[in-house]
Design a protein around this motif. Sequence first.
Motif, PDB file in Angstrom:
ATOM      1  N   LEU A  28       0.769  -1.229   0.000  1.00 48.97           N
ATOM      2  CA  LEU A  28       0.000   0.000   0.000  1.00 48.97           C
ATOM      3  C   LEU A  28       0.801   1.280   0.000  1.00 48.97           C
ATOM      4  CD1 LEU A  28      -2.742  -1.146   2.498  1.00 48.97           C
ATOM      5  CD2 LEU A  28      -2.796  -1.199   0.035  1.00 48.97           C
ATOM      6  N   LEU A  68      -9.115   0.269  -0.242  1.00 45.88           N
ATOM      7  CA  LEU A  68      -7.755   0.667  -0.584  1.00 45.88           C
ATOM      8  C   LEU A  68      -6.978  -0.485  -1.205  1.00 45.88           C
ATOM      9  CD1 LEU A  68      -5.479   2.757  -0.553  1.00 45.88           C
ATOM     10  CD2 LEU A  68      -4.971   2.057   1.799  1.00 45.88           C
ATOM     11  N   LEU A 100     -11.417   4.399  -4.330  1.00 53.92           N
ATOM     12  CA  LEU A 100     -10.772   5.380  -3.460  1.00 53.92           C
ATOM     13  C   LEU A 100     -11.716   6.531  -3.121  1.00 53.92           C
ATOM     14  CD1 LEU A 100      -7.226   5.546  -5.100  1.00 53.92           C
ATOM     15  CD2 LEU A 100      -7.863   4.400  -2.966  1.00 53.92           C
ATOM     16  N   SER A 137     -12.541   7.571   0.736  1.00 53.46           N
ATOM     17  CA  SER A 137     -11.586   8.627   1.106  1.00 53.46           C
ATOM     18  C   SER A 137     -12.057   9.520   2.249  1.00 53.46           C
ATOM     19  CB  SER A 137     -11.262   9.501  -0.114  1.00 53.46           C
ATOM     20  OG  SER A 137     -12.428  10.144  -0.600  1.00 53.46           O
ATOM     21  N   ASN A 166      -5.597   6.828   4.327  1.00 56.16           N
ATOM     22  CA  ASN A 166      -4.659   6.343   3.322  1.00 56.16           C
ATOM     23  C   ASN A 166      -5.306   6.314   1.940  1.00 56.16           C
ATOM     24  OD1 ASN A 166      -2.030   5.598   4.604  1.00 56.16           O
ATOM     25  ND2 ASN A 166      -3.398   4.481   5.967  1.00 56.16           N
ATOM     26  N   ALA A 167      -6.591   6.026   1.890  1.00 52.08           N
ATOM     27  CA  ALA A 167      -7.311   6.108   0.618  1.00 52.08           C
ATOM     28  C   ALA A 167      -7.368   7.554   0.135  1.00 52.08           C
ATOM     29  CB  ALA A 167      -8.720   5.539   0.767  1.00 52.08           C
ATOM     30  N   GLN A 186      -4.008   8.448  -1.397  1.00 55.32           N
ATOM     31  CA  GLN A 186      -3.830   7.892  -2.731  1.00 55.32           C
ATOM     32  C   GLN A 186      -4.721   8.590  -3.752  1.00 55.32           C
ATOM     33  OE1 GLN A 186      -1.489   6.014  -3.490  1.00 55.32           O
ATOM     34  NE2 GLN A 186      -0.814   5.153  -1.529  1.00 55.32           N
TER      35      GLN A 186
END
Length: 216
Positions: A6, A104, A127, A131, A136-137, A140
């Motif tokens: 990831l 994710l 995502l 989000s 973390n999503a 990204q």
Amino acid sequence: MIKKILLPAVTIFMFTACSMKMPTFSMPSFFSSEDKELVSLNEANVCQEIESLDSKLTCYKKILDKNSYAQLRMGTYYADKKEYKDAIKYLNQSKNNDNIYANLALAFLYYKGDGVNKDIDKSFELLKESSHIDPNAAYQLARFYLQGINTKIDNEKGVELINFAASKGVLTAQKMLININREGSFGQPRDQKKVEYWENIVKQNKEDTTFKVYKL
């Protein structure tokens, strides 16, 4: 282990003894969905704390049919081992059981085309869906907006997502904000006060714990 899957790549900015008795968690019908989710997370965390890999896996398998966090972690475990059939199976189970954190890992697999047909649209939508909860999503997804991957460039949205991720403890997002505010990147004004603020936060953030939710 999960960070291998990831953590964002530099160039493309995309994704890195169970003899003990398991506690019985009863969930009365009047429990809210949030209560049930917390119980599931706590149950899975019992397995996470076991050091022996074999015992840990045995522990997760005992609750795998009903625990979305066990499904999530087994999915990422198999993805890391490149056993994509099982990875997709368990990650989809977790997602179908309303675990937003599964998005994710699934987004990563669709982005790379590992175990599934490569589908940037699917990765982007996964995502977007998660989000607002998973930092973390959000981090990204910010890369999609800042680089114009599968969407038009939107610096304002990208920086907003990075700020959200940083505020929730994502170390890479915090470090990125230092550079953004120092260099004035992505249409942002240079801001030394923000540079110093995030530098202090990074010093305090000795370990990024935001990956723990996915970690076996």
